[in-house]
Each structure stands twice: as structure tokens, then as C-alpha cells.
Design a protein around this motif. Structure first.
Motif, PDB file in Angstrom:
ATOM      1  N   ALA A 482       5.417 100.265  12.250  1.00 23.40           N
ATOM      2  CA  ALA A 482       4.774 100.331  13.581  1.00 23.40           C
ATOM      3  C   ALA A 482       3.649 100.031  13.810  1.00 23.40           C
ATOM      4  O   ALA A 482       3.021  99.374  14.695  1.00 23.40           O
ATOM      5  N   LEU A 483       2.716 100.319  12.431  1.00 21.11           N
ATOM      6  CA  LEU A 483       1.260  99.897  12.889  1.00 21.11           C
ATOM      7  C   LEU A 483       1.266  98.542  12.478  1.00 21.11           C
ATOM      8  O   LEU A 483       0.467  97.629  13.160  1.00 21.11           O
ATOM      9  N   LEU A 484       1.986  97.880  11.628  1.00 21.74           N
ATOM     10  CA  LEU A 484       2.016  96.448  11.653  1.00 21.74           C
ATOM     11  C   LEU A 484       2.458  95.624  12.790  1.00 21.74           C
ATOM     12  O   LEU A 484       2.010  94.795  13.309  1.00 21.74           O
ATOM     13  N   LEU A 485       3.608  96.339  13.464  1.00 24.91           N
ATOM     14  CA  LEU A 485       3.863  95.670  14.698  1.00 24.91           C
ATOM     15  C   LEU A 485       3.011  95.753  15.797  1.00 24.91           C
ATOM     16  O   LEU A 485       2.729  94.726  16.402  1.00 24.91           O
ATOM     17  N   ILE A 486       2.320  96.882  15.760  1.00 25.43           N
ATOM     18  CA  ILE A 486       0.918  96.854  16.819  1.00 25.43           C
ATOM     19  C   ILE A 486      -0.054  95.960  16.480  1.00 25.43           C
ATOM     20  O   ILE A 486      -0.395  95.396  17.619  1.00 25.43           O
ATOM     21  N   ALA A 492      -1.289  88.700  18.461  1.00 26.11           N
ATOM     22  CA  ALA A 492      -0.603  87.988  19.449  1.00 26.11           C
ATOM     23  C   ALA A 492      -0.912  87.707  20.624  1.00 26.11           C
ATOM     24  O   ALA A 492      -1.184  86.789  21.594  1.00 26.11           O
ATOM     25  N   GLY A 493      -1.093  88.906  21.364  1.00 29.60           N
ATOM     26  CA  GLY A 493      -1.717  88.962  22.770  1.00 29.60           C
ATOM     27  C   GLY A 493      -3.072  88.635  22.761  1.00 29.60           C
ATOM     28  O   GLY A 493      -3.295  87.627  23.958  1.00 29.60           O
ATOM     29  N   CYS A 494      -3.856  88.707  22.039  1.00 19.45           N
ATOM     30  CA  CYS A 494      -5.327  88.261  22.235  1.00 19.45           C
ATOM     31  C   CYS A 494      -5.288  86.597  21.834  1.00 19.45           C
ATOM     32  O   CYS A 494      -6.109  86.209  22.535  1.00 19.45           O
ATOM     33  N   TYR A 495      -4.361  86.313  21.039  1.00 25.14           N
ATOM     34  CA  TYR A 495      -4.294  84.775  20.673  1.00 25.14           C
ATOM     35  C   TYR A 495      -3.924  84.274  21.804  1.00 25.14           C
ATOM     36  O   TYR A 495      -4.332  83.099  22.205  1.00 25.14           O
ATOM     37  N   LEU A 496      -2.847  84.510  22.743  1.00 25.44           N
ATOM     38  CA  LEU A 496      -2.606  83.781  23.762  1.00 25.44           C
ATOM     39  C   LEU A 496      -3.399  84.025  25.043  1.00 25.44           C
ATOM     40  O   LEU A 496      -3.607  83.166  25.650  1.00 25.44           O
ATOM     41  N   ALA A 497      -4.088  85.039  24.984  1.00 20.62           N
ATOM     42  CA  ALA A 497      -5.114  85.285  25.882  1.00 20.62           C
ATOM     43  C   ALA A 497      -6.222  84.419  25.767  1.00 20.62           C
ATOM     44  O   ALA A 497      -6.777  83.623  26.772  1.00 20.62           O
ATOM     45  N   ALA A 509     -15.592  84.394  26.322  1.00 21.15           N
ATOM     46  CA  ALA A 509     -14.377  85.437  26.514  1.00 21.15           C
ATOM     47  C   ALA A 509     -13.485  85.106  25.465  1.00 21.15           C
ATOM     48  O   ALA A 509     -12.779  86.000  24.698  1.00 21.15           O
ATOM     49  N   ALA A 510     -13.154  83.863  25.155  1.00 20.72           N
ATOM     50  CA  ALA A 510     -12.058  83.222  24.101  1.00 20.72           C
ATOM     51  C   ALA A 510     -12.388  83.650  22.811  1.00 20.72           C
ATOM     52  O   ALA A 510     -11.743  84.051  21.903  1.00 20.72           O
ATOM     53  N   ARG A 511     -13.875  83.312  22.523  1.00 16.90           N
ATOM     54  CA  ARG A 511     -14.471  83.689  21.118  1.00 16.90           C
ATOM     55  C   ARG A 511     -14.001  85.120  20.963  1.00 16.90           C
ATOM     56  O   ARG A 511     -13.683  85.784  19.801  1.00 16.90           O
ATOM     57  N   GLN A 512     -14.220  86.230  21.752  1.00 11.51           N
ATOM     58  CA  GLN A 512     -14.147  87.512  21.511  1.00 11.51           C
ATOM     59  C   GLN A 512     -12.797  87.955  21.219  1.00 11.51           C
ATOM     60  O   GLN A 512     -12.620  88.803  20.567  1.00 11.51           O
ATOM     61  N   LEU A 513     -11.828  87.098  21.998  1.00 13.21           N
ATOM     62  CA  LEU A 513     -10.378  87.389  21.861  1.00 13.21           C
ATOM     63  C   LEU A 513      -9.939  87.293  20.450  1.00 13.21           C
ATOM     64  O   LEU A 513      -8.908  87.888  19.863  1.00 13.21           O
ATOM     65  N   LEU A 514     -10.518  86.135  19.878  1.00 14.30           N
ATOM     66  CA  LEU A 514     -10.227  85.753  18.392  1.00 14.30           C
ATOM     67  C   LEU A 514     -11.194  86.483  17.413  1.00 14.30           C
ATOM     68  O   LEU A 514     -11.991  86.070  16.799  1.00 14.30           O
TER      69      LEU A 514
END
Length: 868
Positions: A482-486, A492-497, A509-514
Motif C-alpha cells: 500500500a505504501l509503495l502504491l501510494i 506519477a501524479g507529480c511527474y504528470l503535473a 513550479a515544475a521543479r518543485q513537483l520533481l
């Protein structure tokens, strides 16, 4: 139920705050305050002054930012800067302007993230509230720093006083004008006039002298028409239906909340109505089991709080007993006190002072509450208060924890003054006991019933359970998965964002998400490099950003590399490194990027301005502007004249009036050049005349005097003075050859047309300055002028200059020699030429071209002779 109702009302209140109107500070609408963020300060630099004004953003995207202002704000400026934040001003150039409408559109040197304001035309009417926003220069006097950002703008409010028409320039067409009473001061020009919705309805432009409350703003309809004519993009205000949507949503939400509240209240009442209340005595007796001390405390503490509140209001209960306490809906509550006195004398619960008829009050309620607490914890009713005094504490509290017994014993003391003085003091003791009780290993009786839906938490011993290792492993695997999935999902969500932010140009903003770039580089190394380059671009490190983007083949990195180079060139211009900036713009122009070709011209123009005004390098400035003029730049020729004008002024300051005059003569019709030329010519003329009249060293002074007169040859009698100077030099040169050569050579040179012409010229100028004197100052000129015979009126005396240049005379004289020379009007006689031995015979003073006076040194007599 209370928690549910609390949440419902909190949500309703928050919703109403959102849909209701919000009052801004000083009654300025929130929309107006928000729109001020897009108002900018404009600073200009012209040839003779610095200026400032206001403007506002009308269009903004990733490629360009456009600002509208008044034409008179930037008129005559060669450098325009627009402040985009507290510490940064960008250069701007004019892409469209109209003197007739007093409008101008600027394009910033690089795009910035600012909200474009909406232009709302056709809605302004008399009496509407308006808000004028800008950067008046006088407001800076109230602060140690200049206002630069939208948050520092000055806002003045008022109404539309009238709708008018006005002609801005002579023979121009009239423009629509909004007369307002919102104050517009110097520096406000070009700023927006807002309505209450924060939309632009005018451009602040005019103020009036000797009047109050009369100001003018150009109607935004004129700006919209101008933008459409020039095909310039802008944001138009749309008709808003938001108000109706919010009204409908508010009514719907209000009705929904009201129905929900009514349903919940009815449900609560129904539940409470269906749930019977149980007296405490009945509850204890039905279960035939006493409560534990802790359970008794938790059950009765709400009653103690009720009594405390009753006492604070100045009342007492005096009817506290196991029969006046009821358990209902999971709570123990105290019944209202009885009206009669019979209820006080409840055996085992009434205080002794009640039986004795003494003073009773708050302390009596303390006794009764503790007796009820004793009953709940032991299941026994305490003996009558009067008999209780005869029992020992050991007999009464047998089997009860000592600390609990101590509290109850204190509260049930026979003497009132020995009890707790207030219910609050008793409550504090019970709470303290409850805390210490947590540390004991008391096991609650499983047979002690718990009131339905009670909120009391029963602490029970945890049963030891053995869990198999297999179950532990399964649970651990599930938790780890579950932790790995989270973690993977979050990444993945941050990468796409981050990809989306990078595509929008929001690289920081992109730098903070990566947040784990090392992982991102494993599967998408170009994205990290792209974001790093974009961050450099955002931070203004344009040169490094251009290099970084150029090294990538990702998304639109090639375009961004060009953009970074474009911004870098603009920074080079600001740093006065014009040659490097021109080289960068030239490279971009070859690639067909945006308006790089136009920027080359603008940069060369700025370079010329820098040479002219900052370095005062007039030669370099003229070279730049002259080339611009040859290339067809509309201001190239004008700036060439400006260079000559400035160079002329510099020569004046240095005292070199000749060079100053030379420069000004090339621009006779520029500015006040004609007046300056007159002043300079007069100054030079006076100096030249003074030099001519006071010459001591004839040859050296004549050179300087000729130099002065030659530059003002068409001024007054300068040409005549030049004739005198040139004649003097010609005669002097001829005399030199006479003395140095033989007679034949002299005869040839004497007949030189040059000498003859100057003699004729001096005869024409005979009465001007020393022209007559010059004619007899040299042998060469005197020979020509005196040629012929001169006699007195009676014919007695004569002087004759013969063809062979011999002289004959019968004037009184010395007999000294046959050779002669004429110098400064003196006739000198020599025995031999070129010897220093000479004798003065006569002195000639010319009276007219045909008469003269001859002074004879022999007898000192003066004779007037006339040409025959």
C-alpha cells in the motif's frame, strides 16, 4: 447530533460568505483591487528630461506582453522602461501610437506573467462609480521609495460627471471623453479608469487648472477602435451572468440547508421523544450492582457542572438526590428544583443544616452531590446526616479506594466550613482523581451496565492475543504494498503535473513537483534538463538558459533557446553592450525570430542615444544616426541634427564659438538654432574687429582675425575686413619679393593682377577702417596708388610717380639718394637698396582717392596735393 448540526451550520456559513458580496477596505470593490495588479509604472528618458506615467496590460501570453498608455507619456522619449515588479524594469518599444487619440501601445522586451485587463466599452453612463488608478509622481513625496508595483498604486474614486467630445490635436477628429471627479495628477496619465467590476472603461488623461473635481479620461471605445484598426489583440469584457447564477445557487443552497436542518431537528426530537429517561435510583436498583468510582465520577460530572452554573447565577438547588437525577440519551441530568420544601428532606442526601433549620446554600448542594456520588459508587444510601456524625470513616467507606473516599468524606463533612467551598473546587478534585486513576490497574466490573449511547469511554484490560507469524507477514506485505502504491501514485501524479507545468512555462513550479529528480532522470532525463533550463530562464540567467535549451531536443526547446537569446540581447542593451546585442539580434533575425530585425534598428538607435547623451561621443553618435538615416529610419535625420546641435552646445561651453557656429549653421532651422547663430556671429564679429583694430603682431594676428572673419563672411562687414586682411598680406608679400629680387623680377611681380585687384578693392573701401592707410603702407601698393602727378592748388609743389617707378618732386627735402621705399606711409630714401642706411623724406596721409597731405621732414611743413 450536536456535531452534525455544528458541521451543517459551519458549511452553510462558509457558503454564504462565498456567494455574498465582500466589502473591500475603504469600500473599493474587490474586483478593482485585484485589477490594480496589472497597472504598471512607465519611466521615459528623452533628450532634455526624464518623465514618468502609468499604463496597464491589455494582452499577455507566452510570447508577448502589451501595455496601453497615453501617447504624451512617451512622446519624444528614446528610452522607455516599464516596471513589472519591485526590483525589475523591462525596456519597451512602441508598436502603435496615435497623436490624434493620444493613445500608445507598448511591447515589453520579454513576456511577463501578468493578467490582461478586460476592456468594457459602451456601458459607461453619467453617475456611474469609477476608480482612477496610477502612479502620480507627487505621491512619491510621501514615501522614502518610489511606487513600482500594482499593489503600490494610488486609487482615487468618484463618478462619471458627464460624457463629452474633445479634439486632442488641431484639425484632428474629436474623441469620446469621460468627465470624472476622481482626481488625476501628473503621473496618472495612461493609467486605467475602472468601473465597479474591475473592467477598464477609460484611460486617465486630463486634469484642469484653476478648477476642482474636473478631470478627463479617454473613453475605452477609442482604444478598442484603435486596437482593431491596428490588428492588435486585447481582452474584451463579456456580459456577466454570474450574478444570476450565484443568486440561484444561493437560494437553492439556502432552501436545501433549511430543509436539512428541519429534518435533522425533527429526527432528533423524535429520537429524544422515543427514548425514556431513567431515575438514577431506578438505574442502580434495576442492575442491582454498584458502579465503580470512576464510572460514578464520569456519570455525575455533568451534574456537578450544572450545579456550578446554577451557583454562579446566584441560585441553589437543595433537592439533589438519587430521585432528582435522570439518565436519558446517554447523559445524566439534574431535574429542576421542586417548588416546595418537602423535597429537601430526602433521607441520606440532605445536609445536616437542612434538618437543623440552620443557614443552608451552596455548601448544602456540595453535601447532597457527594452523597449521590457515594450512593452511585457503593449502591448504598448514606445514613441520615444527623446519624452520619456517629459513624466512623472506616465503617462508612469500607471497600472504597482511599482517595475517592477522601473526596466524598470531605464533601459530606458535618460542618459546612469543612467541605469544599464551591462546586468548582469539588469538580477539580474529581478531575484530578480521574487522571491519577488512569495509572492504576483497576478492572471494571463487566456486570456494570453502561447507559445507552453513553459518551463515556470504558478502559478495559486488553486481552493478550497471540498472532501467528504468517498473519504478521501478510499484514506487513499488504502495508508495504500500500505504501509503495501510494508512493508510486504520488510520484506519477507529480511527474504528470510537472510535465503540464513545464509545457505552460511554469518551470519553478515544475521543479518543485520533481521532488526526486534522480528517479526522473532514469526514465526522462530530458525533462529535468528542460526544467533546469526553464528555471534559468525564469531567474533571468538568459545566457546560460540559451545554452541549456540549445543542447536539448525536447518539446519547444529550440524556440525557448531563441527566446532566451532574445531576452539576453535585451539585457545586453540595458548594460550598454550594444555591439554584442546587435550581433545577437542579427543572428535571431537570420533565423526569422519574432521582431529581431526591428530590434536591431531599435538597438542601434539606443546605442546612438547612449553615445550622444551619456558618453557625449558626438562622432560615434553621428555615425550611428547617419547610418540609420541611410537605412530609412524615420528619426535618423532628426537625430543627426540633434547630434550637431548637442556638439554645437558643447563647443559653446568650451568657448570654441567658431566650431559651434560651424555645427549650428548645418542645422539652421532646428530648434532655436537661428537665434544661437545670430548670437555666435555677433560674438565672433566683435572679437575679430577688436583683434583687427588692436593688432600688434601683424602676421600672427591676421591669421587669427582672418580665421574668425572667414566663418562669418556673410555677417555685417566681415567680407570687407577680409579684403583688408588679404590686401595687407598681398602687399607685404610683394614687398618681400621687391627687396629680395632684382628689379626685373620686381617689375614683373608688381604688375601681378593680385596686387592690382587689392589696390582697386581698397580704393572702393577707402573710408572703411584703415583701408586708406594700407594703400601707402607698402611700396607695392603705394607705387600703384600714387602713380601719376600730385600738385598743390597753386601748382607750386608737386610729387610724381613715373612709369619707370622713379619719383620726381620739388617738395622741400634732403638730398640723400635715388633709391626709395614706402613703409607705413613714410617715403624713405636710400643710397643703395637693401641697406639699413635710409632717410625719411615725406609722410603720406591720404584724404581721398584723389588728394593727400604730405608732411616734409626737411622743414616740418605739410602740403595738400591733388591728383592731376
Amino acid at each position: 447530533m450536536k456535531t452534525v448540526l455544528r458541521r451543517v451550520f459551519s458549511f452553510l456559513f462558509s457558503f454564504l460568505l462565498l456567494i455574498g458580496p465582500v466589502s473591500a477596505v475603504g469600500s473599493v470593490p474587490a474586483d478593482v483591487l485585484e485589477s490594480t495588479e496589472s497597472v504598471v509604472r512607465i519611466e521615459t528618458e528623452a533628450a532634455e528630461f526624464y518623465g514618468s506615467g502609468s499604463g496597464f496590460v491589455i494582452y499577455c501570453d507566452k510570447e508577448k506582453t502589451l501595455v496601453a498608455t497615453n501617447n504624451h507619456v512617451i512622446e519624444g522619449a528614446y528610452q522607455i522602461e516599464v516596471w513589472v515588479d519591485e526590483n525589475r524594469a523591462l525596456t519597451a518599444r512602441i508598436i502603435a501610437s496615435s497623436e490624434e487619440k493620444d493613445l500608445c501601445i507598448l511591447k515589453l522586451s520579454q513576456a511577463v506573467d501578468m493578467q490582461a485587463l478586460c476592456l468594457e466599452e459602451g456601458t459607461a453612463k453619467q453617475g456611474d462609480a469609477v476608480y482612477a488608478v496610477g502612479f502620480p509622481a507627487a505621491a512619491d513625496d510621501l514615501s522614502d521609495q518610489q511606487a513600482h508595483t500594482g499593489a503600490e498604486t494610488t486609487i482615487t474614486d468618484g463618478i462619471i460627471s458627464a460624457l463629452r467630445q474633445m479634439t486632442v490635436v488641431e484639425e484632428g477628429t474629436a474623441v469620446s471623453l469621460l468627465q470624472i471627479n476622481a482626481a488625476i495628477n501628473s503621473g496618472n496619465s495612461g493609467g486605467p479608469l475602472f468601473n465597479e467590476r474591475g473592467n477598464v472603461i477609460g484611460i486617465n488623461t486630463y486634469g484642469t487648472y484653476n478648477a476642482q473635481g474636473i478631470f478627463g479620461a479617454i473613453d475605452v471605445a477609442e482604444l478598442v477602435s484603435f486596437l482593431n484598426e491596428k490588428s492588435i489583440p486585447y481582452v474584451a469584457a463579456k456580459e456577466s451572468t454570474t450574478q444570476f447564477y450565484w443568486m440561484f445557487a444561493g437560494i437553492t443552497a439556502g432552501c436545501t440547508m433549511a430543509v436539512l436542518v428541519i429534518v435533522l431537528l425533527m429526527r432528533k426530537k423524535r429520537i429524544e421523544r422515543n427514548m425514556p429517561s431513567i431515575p438514577l435510583r431506578a438505574y442502580i436498583e434495576e442492575n442491582k450492582r454498584k458502579c465503580s468510582p470512576r464510572f460514578a465520577i464520569a456519570l455525575l460530572l455533568p451534574v456537578a457542572t450544572q450545579l456550578e452554573q446554577l451557583h454562579e447565577s446566584g441560585h441553589v438547588h437543595l433537592h439533589v438526590s438519587a430521585d432528582s437525577l435522570f439518565i436519558k440519551n446517554g447523559h445524566c441530568i439534574l431535574q429542576e428544583p421542586a417548588t416546595g420544601d418537602a423535597g429537601r428532606y430526602v433521607n441520606g442526601f440532605a445536609a445536616p443544616e437542612i434538618y437543623r433549620g440552620n443557614d443552608f446554600g451552596v455548601l448544602s448542594d456540595v453535601y447532597s452531590f457527594c452523597s449521590v456520588l457515594f450512593y452511585a459508587a457503593t449502591g448504598k444510601v448514606a445514613p441520615n446526616a444527623l446519624k452520619l456524625e456517629e459513624m466512623t470513616k472506616e465503617e462508612l467507606f469500607a471497600g472504597i479506594p482511599l482517595d475517592f473516599a477522601e473526596i466524598v468524606n470531605t464533601g459530606m463533612a458535618a460542618a459546612p466550613e469543612a467541605r469544599y467551598h464551591t462546586m468548582q473546587e469539588l469538580i477539580d478534585s474529581l478531575i484530578s482523581l480521574e487522571k491519577t486513576d488512569d495509572q492504576r490497574e483497576e478492572i471494571w466490573s463487566e456486570n456494570t451496565p453502561v447507559p445507552p449511547k453513553t459518551q463515556i469511554v470504558l478502559r478495559r484490560e486488553k486481552k493478550n492475543r497471540t498472532v501467528s507469524s504468517k498473519r504478521v507477514a501478510v499484514i506487513s506485505c499488504i502495508c508495504t504494498g500500500a505504501l509503495l502504491l501510494i508512493a508510486v501514485g504520488s510520484y506519477a501524479g507529480c511527474y504528470l503535473a510537472a510535465i503540464q507545468k513545464a509545457q505552460l512555462g511554469e518551470f519553478s513550479a515544475a521543479r518543485q513537483l520533481l521532488f526526486v529528480p534522480a528517479v526522473t532522470r532514469l526514465h526522462d532525463s530530458d525533462l529535468c534538463s528542460y526544467v533546469d533550463a526553464g528555471t534559468l530562464l525564469e531567474n533571468g540567467n538568459y545566457e546560460a538558459a540559451a545554452v541549456a535549451f540549445a543542447a536539448l531536443d525536447y518539446e519547444d526547446s529550440a524556440v525557448l533557446a531563441q527566446q532566451a537569446r532574445y531576452f539576453y540581447a535585451a539585457e545586453l542593451v540595458k548594460a550598454h553592450n550594444y555591439d554584442a546585442a546587435i550581433a545577437e539580434y542579427t543572428s535571431l533575425a537570420d533565423e526569422g525570430y519574432d521582431d529581431a530585425q526591428e530590434q536591431i534598428i531599435e538597438t542601434r538607435f539606443a546605442q546612438g542615444m547612449y553615445y550622444l547623451y551619456d558618453l557625449q561621443d558626438y562622432s560615434s553618435a553621428f555615425s550611428v544616426f547617419n547610418q540609420l538615416a541611410c537605412d530609412g529610419h524615420e528619426k535618423g535625420f532628426e537625430m543627426c541634427d540633434e547630434v550637431r546641435y548637442c556638439r554645437g552646445c558643447a563647443y559653446v561651453e568650451e568657448g570654441d564659438f567658431v566650431q559651434a557656429l560651424y555645427n549650428f549653421k548645418t542645422i539652421k532651422n532646428y530648434k532655436d538654432t537661428s537665434e544661437i547663430i545670430d548670437l555666435l556671429q555677433g560674438t565672433l564679429y566683435e572679437e575679430a574687429v577688436s583683434r583687427y583694430r588692436n593688432k600688434e603682431d601683424r602676421y600672427r594676428l591676421n591669421d587669427r582675425t582672418r580665421y574668425l572673419f572667414s566663418h562669418i563672411s556673410d555677417y555685417r562687414q566681415s567680407s570687407d575686413y577680409l579684403q583688408l586682411i588679404d590686401a595687407d598680406d598681398a602687399f607685404n608679400t610683394a614687398d618681400y619679393f621687391i627687396e629680395s629680387d632684382n628689379m626685373m623680377d620686381w617689375l614683373v611681380k608688381r604688375n601681378n593682377q593680385r596686387v592690382l585687384s587689392y589696390v582697386d578693392a581698397l580704393i572702393d573701401l577707402f573710408y572703411f577702417e584703415d583701408a586708406a592707410k594700407l594703400l601707402v603702407s607698402y611700396t607695392s601698393s603705394a607705387d600703384i596708388f600714387l602713380h601719376g602727378t600730385w600738385k598743390t592748388d597753386d601748382g607750386m609743389y608737386y610729387f610724381s610717380m613715373q612709369e619707370d617707378h622713379r619719383t620726381a618732386y620739388n617738395l622741400p627735402s634732403f638730398d640723400f639718394g635715388e633709391k626709395y621705399r614706402i613703409e607705413n606711409g613714410d617715403y624713405l630714401c636710400y643710397k643703395e637698396v637693401n641697406t639699413g642706411d635710409a632717410r625719411q623724406l615725406f609722410h603720406f596721409s591720404l584724404l581721398s582717392p584723389d588728394s593727400m597731405e604730405v608732411y616734409c621732414y626737411y622743414n616740418g611743413g605739410t602740403y595738400t596735393l591733388y591728383r592731376q
